[in-house]
Design an enzyme around this catalytic site. Sequence first.
Site, mmCIF file in Angstrom:
data_model
loop_
_atom_site.group_PDB
_atom_site.id
_atom_site.type_symbol
_atom_site.label_atom_id
_atom_site.label_comp_id
_atom_site.label_asym_id
_atom_site.label_seq_id
_atom_site.Cartn_x
_atom_site.Cartn_y
_atom_site.Cartn_z
ATOM 1 N N HIS A 306 0.756 -1.302 -0.134
ATOM 2 C CA HIS A 306 -0.130 0.063 0.046
ATOM 3 C C HIS A 306 0.942 1.384 0.089
ATOM 4 O O HIS A 306 1.858 1.373 0.685
ATOM 5 C CB HIS A 306 -0.847 0.074 1.161
ATOM 6 C CG HIS A 306 -1.976 1.098 0.926
ATOM 7 N ND1 HIS A 306 -2.018 2.221 1.455
ATOM 8 C CD2 HIS A 306 -3.338 0.664 0.840
ATOM 9 C CE1 HIS A 306 -3.087 2.885 1.102
ATOM 10 N NE2 HIS A 306 -3.918 1.978 0.818
ATOM 11 N N ASP A 364 -7.944 -5.331 -0.165
ATOM 12 C CA ASP A 364 -8.474 -6.190 -1.152
ATOM 13 C C ASP A 364 -8.086 -7.491 -1.021
ATOM 14 O O ASP A 364 -8.568 -8.401 -1.543
ATOM 15 C CB ASP A 364 -7.783 -5.531 -2.340
ATOM 16 C CG ASP A 364 -8.493 -4.210 -2.878
ATOM 17 O OD1 ASP A 364 -7.631 -3.313 -2.929
ATOM 18 O OD2 ASP A 364 -9.566 -4.202 -2.901
#
Length: 430
Positions: A306, A364
């Site tokens: 991320h 996700d």
Amino acid sequence: MEKKATLTLPDGKKIDFPVLSGSIGPDVVDIRALYGQTGAFTYDPGFMSTASCNSTITYIDGDKGVLLYRGYPIEQLAVHCDFLEVCFLLLYGELPTQKEKDEFVGMVTNHTMLHEQINRFFTGFRRDAHPMATMVGVVGALSAFYHDSLDINDPRHREVAAFRLIAKMPTITAMAYKYNTGQPFMYPQNNLSYSANFMRMMFGTPCEEYRINDVLVRALDRIFILHADHEQNASTSTVRLSGSSGANPFACIAAGIACLWGPAHGGANEACLQMLEQIGDASKVGEFIKQVKDKNSHVRLMGFGHRVYKNYDPRAKLMRETCHEVLNELGLANDRLFELAIALEKIALEDDYFVERKLYPNVDFYSGIVQRAIGIPTSMFTCIFALARTVGWIAQWKEMIVDPDQKIGRPRQLYQGKTQRDVTPIGKRG
Ligand code: SDX
């Protein structure tokens, strides 16, 4: 005393820039006067070190794995609130009283239907169109149905647009799915909750009463909460940039949906499930991790890493818990993809490649497994993300419109192309 940063230019000239502090989080160096005073730009592809705006909506501490919506930790909101309460919070800055919530839910519920002509709009798409393509098209087309009644500088018009988008996204999402399957569209039912209404529009048919499963509805509602907003991510920045030109909110949200579709962003949950299916079983994880570590393979561990979180994404933890709940409810506790995901996560979190780069599971990584267990097809995962993120996009769009600091977004560049030269007549070229 005002904090400042001093820049020393190549010619030795020193220039001071104000340093601004937020209520929490990193300070910012206010460089708005930089070009005017130095003739130089900053250079920051991907905006790794750039704050594009000031905001009061969402705060992320990537090192501590903290996510706050209007100051409330995501872990508390996911347990104590439902999605429409969180929508109210993101839009208005405070959690609603029961009366405020009832009014808000009433307004959303009574905007869930689409203009009947839009139903025919779907028929222009191939049946096998990716539902995200359909969604971008239909949401953009809402501009044709509402643009003339929308003055973005009128607070009431902005509020109506917010209700229309939050209310209609589940209907559009379910219609995109039904269109893919060839099943008839299901109209919203005003006596159902937001998430139960969506489940019925997705999986119900006119042939029989749809049976609501409260555990699955609660799981979906939590998925919506976890995806509702996330500071200045790529799709939110796209919505803000589109809105900065004065474009209407339907066009701006369509732009946000288009950006979210990318596998590096909201498309990662679809790509993550495809990755798990491709790996197949835990015995092949080692080989796959080897591929990921080989730069030439261009293979990434989808659902990991991320830009901001350099610790475990708090949403991934909550999503994993939701996974357990849903799989147990459905008697799928030993679901092979879930077991594979757990094995993959364990191996990755112990591998130096991922540890050194601070790559952890993100939102996700587990969301695809939960959605698949609920019965949502892989191609619909990013549509669900877009449905949930619409409230965050709208809240950020509204904040931008009224921000006195904001003007049309127009970045500059480091030009490394040809210097000026003259055109050679075509007969003399080559
Ligand atoms: C979302 O911004 C948001 O807030 C987004 C989001 C939201 O709610 O809006 O949180 C939603 O988009 C979550 C992210 C979903 N994407 C994925 O899961 C796709 C896989 N992850 C990545 O491609 C990547 O991690 C990003 C895009 C998420 C972040 O990329 P960055 O910050 O630009 O980092 P990078 O690509 O420069 O990677 C740094 C290093 C590189 O290695 P080196 O060049 O240093 O050797 O880490 C490596 C990368 O190769 N790396 C990965 C990896 N992610 C980064 N290696 C393998 N697998 C990965 N997933």
